[in-house]
Design a protein around this motif. Sequence first.
Motif, PDB file in Angstrom:
ATOM      1  N   ALA A 104      53.519   9.327   9.450  1.00  0.00           N
ATOM      2  CA  ALA A 104      53.415   9.661  10.173  1.00  0.00           C
ATOM      3  C   ALA A 104      51.688   9.345  10.518  1.00  0.00           C
ATOM      4  O   ALA A 104      51.236   9.794   9.485  1.00  0.00           O
ATOM      5  CB  ALA A 104      53.550  10.829  10.735  1.00  0.00           C
ATOM      6  N   TYR A 105      50.484   9.303  11.154  1.00  0.00           N
ATOM      7  CA  TYR A 105      49.653   9.041  11.092  1.00  0.00           C
ATOM      8  C   TYR A 105      49.129   8.989  12.736  1.00  0.00           C
ATOM      9  O   TYR A 105      49.396   8.585  13.306  1.00  0.00           O
ATOM     10  CB  TYR A 105      49.477   7.283  11.637  1.00  0.00           C
ATOM     11  CG  TYR A 105      49.254   6.303  10.242  1.00  0.00           C
ATOM     12  CD1 TYR A 105      48.473   6.070   8.920  1.00  0.00           C
ATOM     13  CD2 TYR A 105      50.503   6.221   9.289  1.00  0.00           C
ATOM     14  CE1 TYR A 105      48.417   5.311   7.942  1.00  0.00           C
ATOM     15  CE2 TYR A 105      50.914   4.984   8.358  1.00  0.00           C
ATOM     16  CZ  TYR A 105      50.469   5.335   7.443  1.00  0.00           C
ATOM     17  OH  TYR A 105      50.145   4.342   6.336  1.00  0.00           O
ATOM     18  N   ASP A 115      47.436  27.855  27.703  1.00  0.00           N
ATOM     19  CA  ASP A 115      48.618  29.224  27.518  1.00  0.00           C
ATOM     20  C   ASP A 115      49.604  29.047  28.095  1.00  0.00           C
ATOM     21  O   ASP A 115      50.253  27.569  28.534  1.00  0.00           O
ATOM     22  CB  ASP A 115      48.387  30.489  28.192  1.00  0.00           C
ATOM     23  CG  ASP A 115      47.030  31.225  28.074  1.00  0.00           C
ATOM     24  OD1 ASP A 115      46.715  31.804  26.822  1.00  0.00           O
ATOM     25  OD2 ASP A 115      46.077  31.436  28.955  1.00  0.00           O
ATOM     26  N   GLY A 116      50.968  28.988  26.759  1.00  0.00           N
ATOM     27  CA  GLY A 116      52.145  28.872  27.872  1.00  0.00           C
ATOM     28  C   GLY A 116      52.361  27.602  26.190  1.00  0.00           C
ATOM     29  O   GLY A 116      53.448  27.181  26.181  1.00  0.00           O
ATOM     30  N   LYS A 117      51.439  27.089  26.001  1.00  0.00           N
ATOM     31  CA  LYS A 117      51.951  25.420  25.269  1.00  0.00           C
ATOM     32  C   LYS A 117      51.051  25.668  24.125  1.00  0.00           C
ATOM     33  O   LYS A 117      52.204  25.351  23.182  1.00  0.00           O
ATOM     34  CB  LYS A 117      51.034  24.091  26.187  1.00  0.00           C
ATOM     35  CG  LYS A 117      50.873  23.315  25.683  1.00  0.00           C
ATOM     36  CD  LYS A 117      50.530  22.379  25.609  1.00  0.00           C
ATOM     37  CE  LYS A 117      50.144  20.837  25.641  1.00  0.00           C
ATOM     38  NZ  LYS A 117      50.251  19.794  25.471  1.00  0.00           N
ATOM     39  N   HIS A 118      50.464  26.486  23.770  1.00  0.00           N
ATOM     40  CA  HIS A 118      49.850  25.858  22.193  1.00  0.00           C
ATOM     41  C   HIS A 118      50.259  27.585  20.834  1.00  0.00           C
ATOM     42  O   HIS A 118      50.439  29.322  22.692  1.00  0.00           O
ATOM     43  CB  HIS A 118      48.514  26.135  22.753  1.00  0.00           C
ATOM     44  CG  HIS A 118      48.478  24.678  22.607  1.00  0.00           C
ATOM     45  ND1 HIS A 118      47.091  24.248  22.899  1.00  0.00           N
ATOM     46  CD2 HIS A 118      48.610  23.515  21.882  1.00  0.00           C
ATOM     47  CE1 HIS A 118      47.462  22.875  23.476  1.00  0.00           C
ATOM     48  NE2 HIS A 118      47.939  22.498  22.776  1.00  0.00           N
ATOM     49  N   VAL A 132      41.587  24.867  19.885  1.00  0.00           N
ATOM     50  CA  VAL A 132      42.740  24.465  18.530  1.00  0.00           C
ATOM     51  C   VAL A 132      43.265  23.404  18.169  1.00  0.00           C
ATOM     52  O   VAL A 132      42.931  22.418  19.085  1.00  0.00           O
ATOM     53  CB  VAL A 132      44.559  25.014  19.554  1.00  0.00           C
ATOM     54  CG1 VAL A 132      44.442  24.089  20.399  1.00  0.00           C
ATOM     55  CG2 VAL A 132      45.063  24.971  18.279  1.00  0.00           C
ATOM     56  N   ASP A 133      43.354  23.213  16.448  1.00  0.00           N
ATOM     57  CA  ASP A 133      43.155  22.024  16.008  1.00  0.00           C
ATOM     58  C   ASP A 133      44.606  21.240  15.931  1.00  0.00           C
ATOM     59  O   ASP A 133      45.444  21.881  15.188  1.00  0.00           O
ATOM     60  CB  ASP A 133      42.868  22.443  15.038  1.00  0.00           C
ATOM     61  CG  ASP A 133      41.158  21.793  14.490  1.00  0.00           C
ATOM     62  OD1 ASP A 133      40.454  21.853  14.992  1.00  0.00           O
ATOM     63  OD2 ASP A 133      40.767  22.664  13.883  1.00  0.00           O
ATOM     64  N   LEU A 134      45.091  20.263  16.501  1.00  0.00           N
ATOM     65  CA  LEU A 134      45.602  19.550  16.586  1.00  0.00           C
ATOM     66  C   LEU A 134      45.745  18.105  16.342  1.00  0.00           C
ATOM     67  O   LEU A 134      45.224  18.023  15.956  1.00  0.00           O
ATOM     68  CB  LEU A 134      46.615  18.991  17.943  1.00  0.00           C
ATOM     69  CG  LEU A 134      46.431  20.374  19.188  1.00  0.00           C
ATOM     70  CD1 LEU A 134      46.698  19.949  20.221  1.00  0.00           C
ATOM     71  CD2 LEU A 134      47.837  21.740  18.467  1.00  0.00           C
ATOM     72  N   SER A 181      56.381  13.992  21.582  1.00  0.00           N
ATOM     73  CA  SER A 181      56.807  15.030  22.171  1.00  0.00           C
ATOM     74  C   SER A 181      56.332  16.113  21.695  1.00  0.00           C
ATOM     75  O   SER A 181      56.421  17.587  21.873  1.00  0.00           O
ATOM     76  CB  SER A 181      58.219  15.055  22.353  1.00  0.00           C
ATOM     77  OG  SER A 181      59.033  15.312  21.286  1.00  0.00           O
ATOM     78  N   ALA A 182      56.334  15.869  19.952  1.00  0.00           N
ATOM     79  CA  ALA A 182      56.361  17.781  19.156  1.00  0.00           C
ATOM     80  C   ALA A 182      54.050  17.938  19.206  1.00  0.00           C
ATOM     81  O   ALA A 182      53.568  17.495  19.657  1.00  0.00           O
ATOM     82  CB  ALA A 182      55.606  17.262  17.765  1.00  0.00           C
TER      83      ALA A 182
END
Length: 244
Positions: A104-105, A115-118, A132-134, A181-182
């Motif tokens: 995966a790249y 809030d509620g997602k991370h 937040v680092d994604l 979606s991840a």
Amino acid sequence: TKDLRRISKYVQSGHMRNIEVGDLMAQLQHESCKNVSLLYLVGGFCSSKYLCDKIRTNIATLKGRKVHIIEARNPDVAIVRGAVLASLRPSKNALIEDHISQFAYGMKACNKFVDGKHDPSKAFIVDGKKRVDLFILFVKKGDRMPLDFITSSKKFSPLDEDQASIALELYVVNDDAIDSSAVVYFDHPKIKPLASLDVRMDMKKPLRERSVNVSVKFGLETLIVATDDRGKPWEELTECVFYG
């Protein structure tokens, strides 16, 4: 033997390398090379810091042109690899038709915390704001990609008025579960750096106009492609740096 010693001394003194650079500059200024905007250095001379520095110094003197330089991670291996691929090519027109992504790249991005997602444990504070680092996915493992495949672009923007550049950092992850979606945090244990590209901002522009559209191109090497909102190459684009 005497002639060989003379040639060896000539090369070691730098005269031969100066001739090589002079020939290169003459070629770049020829009418047939006026559209050349990138040099990919391979082979034995690429392993010479002296020669590479000479090329960079001379390239900078070209008036009205920007020629970017990429150095092969393993210059001698690149030559051998090209020879092998040429002998195995499926047709006269292409060395490789397509390939399956083994990783995966994606790129690192400092995002606003939602809030509620991370995950709250991944949050940190920058200038009083939660961030937040994604890992932002460009290609998932197992995707089929034709030669010179270019991903769809994603927009990257500076966080504040004083940010003078954006570091575009490309990473790979050997994980089948990562898809669009991840939500993947940057402390994923399998993330490894691949390449980086530094894009300097035009500080005269307002913050909202400093965003960069970023894609990843997959050829014989992986390249980061950065353009402005009109699809033109970023004016202050620097060369891509690969990590071995």
